[in-house]
Design a protein around this motif. Structure first.
Motif, mmCIF file in Angstrom:
data_model
loop_
_atom_site.group_PDB
_atom_site.id
_atom_site.type_symbol
_atom_site.label_atom_id
_atom_site.label_comp_id
_atom_site.label_asym_id
_atom_site.label_seq_id
_atom_site.Cartn_x
_atom_site.Cartn_y
_atom_site.Cartn_z
ATOM 1 N N GLU A 270 0.816 -1.217 0.000
ATOM 2 C CA GLU A 270 0.000 0.000 0.000
ATOM 3 C C GLU A 270 0.847 1.262 0.000
ATOM 4 O O GLU A 270 0.454 2.283 -0.582
ATOM 5 C CB GLU A 270 -0.949 0.001 1.205
ATOM 6 C CG GLU A 270 -1.984 1.109 1.156
ATOM 7 C CD GLU A 270 -3.010 1.001 2.263
ATOM 8 O OE1 GLU A 270 -3.810 1.937 2.405
ATOM 9 O OE2 GLU A 270 -3.004 -0.018 2.978
ATOM 10 N N GLN B 204 0.385 4.441 -2.507
ATOM 11 C CA GLN B 204 0.204 5.818 -2.048
ATOM 12 C C GLN B 204 1.265 6.742 -2.638
ATOM 13 O O GLN B 204 0.965 7.879 -3.016
ATOM 14 C CB GLN B 204 0.263 5.857 -0.513
ATOM 15 C CG GLN B 204 -0.888 5.176 0.185
ATOM 16 C CD GLN B 204 -2.171 5.978 0.115
ATOM 17 O OE1 GLN B 204 -2.179 7.133 -0.288
ATOM 18 N NE2 GLN B 204 -3.282 5.365 0.519
ATOM 19 N N LEU C 13 -8.323 -2.395 -4.887
ATOM 20 C CA LEU C 13 -8.978 -1.629 -3.827
ATOM 21 C C LEU C 13 -8.052 -0.537 -3.305
ATOM 22 O O LEU C 13 -8.451 0.629 -3.158
ATOM 23 C CB LEU C 13 -9.406 -2.564 -2.695
ATOM 24 C CG LEU C 13 -9.996 -1.885 -1.453
ATOM 25 C CD1 LEU C 13 -11.237 -1.070 -1.802
ATOM 26 C CD2 LEU C 13 -10.314 -2.917 -0.381
ATOM 27 N N ALA C 14 -6.792 -0.897 -3.037
ATOM 28 C CA ALA C 14 -5.836 0.090 -2.530
ATOM 29 C C ALA C 14 -5.616 1.204 -3.543
ATOM 30 O O ALA C 14 -5.555 2.396 -3.187
ATOM 31 C CB ALA C 14 -4.509 -0.592 -2.195
ATOM 32 N N THR D 183 -7.676 2.192 -5.948
ATOM 33 C CA THR D 183 -8.888 3.000 -6.047
ATOM 34 C C THR D 183 -8.992 3.969 -4.882
ATOM 35 O O THR D 183 -9.317 5.155 -5.063
ATOM 36 C CB THR D 183 -10.129 2.093 -6.114
ATOM 37 O OG1 THR D 183 -10.041 1.250 -7.273
ATOM 38 C CG2 THR D 183 -11.410 2.911 -6.176
ATOM 39 N N ARG D 184 -8.720 3.489 -3.683
ATOM 40 C CA ARG D 184 -8.772 4.352 -2.497
ATOM 41 C C ARG D 184 -7.737 5.472 -2.586
ATOM 42 O O ARG D 184 -7.987 6.608 -2.176
ATOM 43 C CB ARG D 184 -8.560 3.526 -1.234
ATOM 44 C CG ARG D 184 -9.739 2.609 -0.903
ATOM 45 C CD ARG D 184 -9.346 1.579 0.148
ATOM 46 N NE ARG D 184 -9.074 2.176 1.437
ATOM 47 C CZ ARG D 184 -9.932 2.207 2.463
ATOM 48 N NH1 ARG D 184 -11.142 1.664 2.328
ATOM 49 N NH2 ARG D 184 -9.597 2.751 3.601
ATOM 50 N N THR E 42 -18.096 0.232 -5.775
ATOM 51 C CA THR E 42 -17.414 1.528 -5.882
ATOM 52 C C THR E 42 -18.016 2.390 -6.985
ATOM 53 O O THR E 42 -17.920 3.621 -6.922
ATOM 54 C CB THR E 42 -15.905 1.343 -6.120
ATOM 55 O OG1 THR E 42 -15.679 0.520 -7.270
ATOM 56 C CG2 THR E 42 -15.235 0.721 -4.902
ATOM 57 N N GLU F 72 -20.512 4.232 -5.125
ATOM 58 C CA GLU F 72 -19.906 5.090 -4.112
ATOM 59 C C GLU F 72 -19.208 6.307 -4.725
ATOM 60 O O GLU F 72 -19.240 7.406 -4.148
ATOM 61 C CB GLU F 72 -18.896 4.266 -3.301
ATOM 62 C CG GLU F 72 -18.349 4.969 -2.075
ATOM 63 C CD GLU F 72 -17.481 4.071 -1.232
ATOM 64 O OE1 GLU F 72 -16.949 4.556 -0.213
ATOM 65 O OE2 GLU F 72 -17.319 2.877 -1.579
#
Length: 229
Positions: A57, A61, A105-106, A108-109, A155, A158
């Motif tokens: 992750e 980032q 998921l990571a 996208t976040r 998502t 969301e």
């Protein structure tokens, strides 16, 4: 979404479908960041390489900070170990889920706030016909793609209010390293799949079905298990 002048992040851009996506995006006038665990393996002219391991992750980032002008994320990086669920190596099953579900998921976040801050855009998740078809021999991979399909659908709801469209690309076997053991007449050209995917993004499609096998399986989802066994 218009791809000319879009700013796109493609994970797993060093080979296979990801490489074709990156190359075609450059041809369409997009600025492209391509990610790989070894960025030196990205050799597409015009693509800006970034080091990303989608199971880490922190590296995801860091990529979101480096590609702070992104308007489109393509979650393409994936892997298959061939593990079965009842008897396969559990570490292999976990690795596939970390790569094929938690990785997108990571990403996208991490990138959703970036894309929103740049005025909105899109996310494309590269899925599979095995999102819906679950052969025992590929049970682990199929489970990850089924989970990623659910991720995509959730998502989409969301992120829509934040100006981000979420799409899924579903495809059967492609002529890539992952399907090296599959007979050639059962595989599609990844360049053509990439073209369909990018056309689908520009057309605003929520779901892109890239071949006849995938369309047939999707159309048969309402059949009973006994009828399709």
């Amino acid at each position: 979404m218009e791809l000319k002048n879009a700013v796109v992040v493609v994970t797993g851009a060093n080979r296979g479908l990801g490489r074709h996506l990156a190359a075609q995006l450059v041809e369409r006038g997009a600025k492209v960041y391509g990610t790989a665990r070894r960025p030196e393996t990205i050799d597409v002219p015009g693509v800006i390489p970034l080091r990303v391991d989608v199971t880490d992750e922190r590296s995801v980032q860091a990529a979101a900070r480096a590609a702070a002008d992104a308007t489109l994320l393509i979650n393409n990086a994936g892997m298959s170990t061939g593990a079965s669920l009842a008897a396969g190596d559990l570490d292999a099953v976990r690795l596939e889920m970390e790569t094929n579900f938690f990785g997108p998921l990571a990403a996208t976040r991490a990138f959703a706030p970036v894309i929103e801050g740049n005025g909105g855009g899109a996310v494309l998740n590269v899925l599979s016909v095995l999102s819906w078809l679950h052969p025992a021999a590929l049970g682990s991979y199929a489970a990850t793609k089924a989970a990623a399909w659910a991720l995509t659908n959730a998502t989409r709801q969301e992120l829509e209010p934040r100006g981000i469209a979420v799409s899924a690309l579903h495809v059967a076997y492609m002529d890539t390293d992952m399907a090296a053991d599959v007979p050639a007449d059962r595989k599609t050209d990844p360049a053509g799949v990439a073209r369909q995917a990018l056309d689908g993004i520009e057309a605003g499609l929520s779901e892109i079905l890239a071949d006849e096998t995938t369309r047939a399986v999707k159309g048969n989802l309402s059949a009973s298990l006994n009828a399709t066994a």
